[in-house]
Scaffold this active site. Structure first.
Site, PDB file in Angstrom:
ATOM      1  N   LEU A 180       0.859  -1.186   0.000  1.00 37.31           N
ATOM      2  CA  LEU A 180       0.000   0.000   0.000  1.00 37.31           C
ATOM      3  C   LEU A 180       0.893   1.232   0.000  1.00 37.31           C
ATOM      4  O   LEU A 180       1.653   1.433   0.940  1.00 37.31           O
ATOM      5  CB  LEU A 180      -0.885  -0.036   1.257  1.00 37.31           C
ATOM      6  CG  LEU A 180      -2.015   0.961   1.404  1.00 37.31           C
ATOM      7  CD1 LEU A 180      -3.068   0.759   0.320  1.00 37.31           C
ATOM      8  CD2 LEU A 180      -2.653   0.820   2.784  1.00 37.31           C
ATOM      9  N   HIS A 181       0.828   2.045  -1.060  1.00 37.44           N
ATOM     10  CA  HIS A 181       1.726   3.201  -1.075  1.00 37.44           C
ATOM     11  C   HIS A 181       1.193   4.419  -1.821  1.00 37.44           C
ATOM     12  O   HIS A 181       1.733   5.510  -1.685  1.00 37.44           O
ATOM     13  CB  HIS A 181       3.067   2.806  -1.706  1.00 37.44           C
ATOM     14  CG  HIS A 181       3.026   2.723  -3.197  1.00 37.44           C
ATOM     15  ND1 HIS A 181       2.492   1.650  -3.862  1.00 37.44           N
ATOM     16  CD2 HIS A 181       3.436   3.599  -4.148  1.00 37.44           C
ATOM     17  CE1 HIS A 181       2.585   1.847  -5.160  1.00 37.44           C
ATOM     18  NE2 HIS A 181       3.136   3.023  -5.367  1.00 37.44           N
ATOM     19  N   ARG A 182       0.134   4.275  -2.612  1.00 32.78           N
ATOM     20  CA  ARG A 182      -0.301   5.394  -3.448  1.00 32.78           C
ATOM     21  C   ARG A 182      -0.870   6.532  -2.603  1.00 32.78           C
ATOM     22  O   ARG A 182      -1.632   6.304  -1.669  1.00 32.78           O
ATOM     23  CB  ARG A 182      -1.336   4.934  -4.476  1.00 32.78           C
ATOM     24  CG  ARG A 182      -0.713   4.129  -5.600  1.00 32.78           C
ATOM     25  CD  ARG A 182      -1.646   4.008  -6.787  1.00 32.78           C
ATOM     26  NE  ARG A 182      -0.940   3.379  -7.888  1.00 32.78           N
ATOM     27  CZ  ARG A 182      -0.254   4.021  -8.810  1.00 32.78           C
ATOM     28  NH1 ARG A 182      -0.173   5.338  -8.769  1.00 32.78           N
ATOM     29  NH2 ARG A 182       0.357   3.377  -9.781  1.00 32.78           N
TER      30      ARG A 182
END
Length: 366
Positions: free
Chosen positions: A205-207
């Site tokens: 999860l990074h956006r």
């Protein structure tokens, strides 16, 4: 002799460009690394792991606002191109490095080849979408991974003569680099230690659209907990620094840390991560590249987004868009776990690097 300049700046670009670099070993070329995300020292190990030539130029640009970062890259890349005078420049993907590299080459009248051309999310709020579109429109050679990507470019009025459907170098890279990982004793020991040889789900999860919005991130945290409880499976979560920071800021980190089934670990090396992907029962992600890799590795994928620039993964049913609603995410996980894991890989046969190099040097369609 024809001289090629390769410009890259992030680890996904290094990975996807690795098959092309390997094909160029008998040719005249140089490598510019902007160091968009990581320091020279950190990425030095990465090049060694993948048995790749070290960059000839490390620009050490680092992070910054989009305008600041792109502007500094443009100036520094131009200096190298003026010195090296390449006949052709290759860029890959959709980062600020790609746009800066393409602009610098275009202003100097150097031919540009854009690898992974034609990807579209049709979401102009994404900085990557702007980079993709602009780079495609100033490139002479557009190396589209699929027919869908090629059609996107044609619809924007770009000549068919510039477009080459070559497959995606991520297939080459995944096949080549997985062989390296499987022979690496350190990597094998790491996978065994982290997974305890039990079945697990892999989460990334990074956006910014997911991590920077409290309401969305809170829903995703709820969803992750719901999934772990329903399936009683370990969820291995190599946490991105920005995600860790935002979870702390929003007071959400404890909701994950207090769940013994959620294994939060530090970011891992590419070869280790490739091993985690290969052995996962399910991948849950908001990453574009992981949607492709999951498809190639025959691992079902649930994407925590409302759109994707990889629609081919949806077409072959290797991937599903779940958004951020907890109930919908749970339904999507159930659907993908019941799905047939034997889909056709839409991204090519693993020879994209060779095809691209042949086109660059022969200037003909495959």
């Amino acid at each position: 002799m024809y001289k090629i300049g390769i410009i890259l700046g992030t680890r996904p670009e290094i990975i996807k460009m690795s098959p092309v670099i390997r094909e160029l070993t008998t040719k005249k070329f140089f490598l510019i690394h902007t160091n968009q995300h990581y320091s020279e020292n950190m990425d030095k190990i990465f090049f060694e792991e993948l048995n790749l030539k070290k960059p000839d130029y490390n620009l050490n640009i680092g992070s910054g606002s989009h305008g600041d970062q792109t502007g500094r890259m443009l100036m520094e890349i131009e200096k190298v191109l003026l010195k090296e005078k390449p006949d052709f420049v290759l860029v890959q993907g959709d980062t600020n490095t790609v746009l800066a590299g393409a602009l610098a080459a275009s202003k100097l009248g150097i031919k540009i080849g854009h690898i992974e051309a034609g990807l579209r999310s049709f979401d102009r709020k994404m900085p990557e979408e702007t980079n993709r579109v602009l780079t495609d429109h100033i490139s002479e050679f557009l190396f589209a991974p699929t027919k869908t990507a090629a059609n996107n470019i044609l619809k924007e009025g770009i000549s068919d003569e510039k477009i080459h459907i070559v497959g995606n170098t991520i297939v080459d890279a995944t096949i080549q680099n997985l062989k390296i990982a499987e022979k690496n004793e350190k990597v094998c020991k790491f996978i065994s230690k982290i997974t305890k040889n039990e079945k697990y789900f892999l989460l990334t999860l990074h956006r910014a659209e997911n991590t920077d919005n409290f309401e969305i991130l809170s829903k995703l945290v709820t969803s992750i907990n719901n999934i772990s409880k329903k399936y009683e499976k370990n969820i291995i979560f190599p946490i991105h620094p920005r995600t860790h920071k935002k979870l702390n800021e929003f007071g959400l980190i404890n909701k994950l840390e207090n769940n013994h089934l959620i294994k939060i670990i530090e970011p891992v090396g590419y070869l280790e991560f490739l091993g985690l992907e290969k052995n996962a029962e399910l991948i849950i992600t908001d990453s574009g590249g992981l949607q492709e890799e999951a498809c190639i590795l025959n691992v079902p994928c649930v994407t925590l987004r409302e759109n994707t620039e990889r629609p081919e993964t949806l077409d072959v049913n290797s991937n599903i868009l779940a958004g951020s609603d907890p109930e919908n995410i749970l339904n999507c996980v159930e659907k993908m776990l019941k799905s047939n894991r034997h889909w056709n890989n839409p991204f090519g046969d693993g020879n994209s690097g060779k095809i691209i190099v042949n086109i660059v040097f022969g200037e003909k369609k495959p």
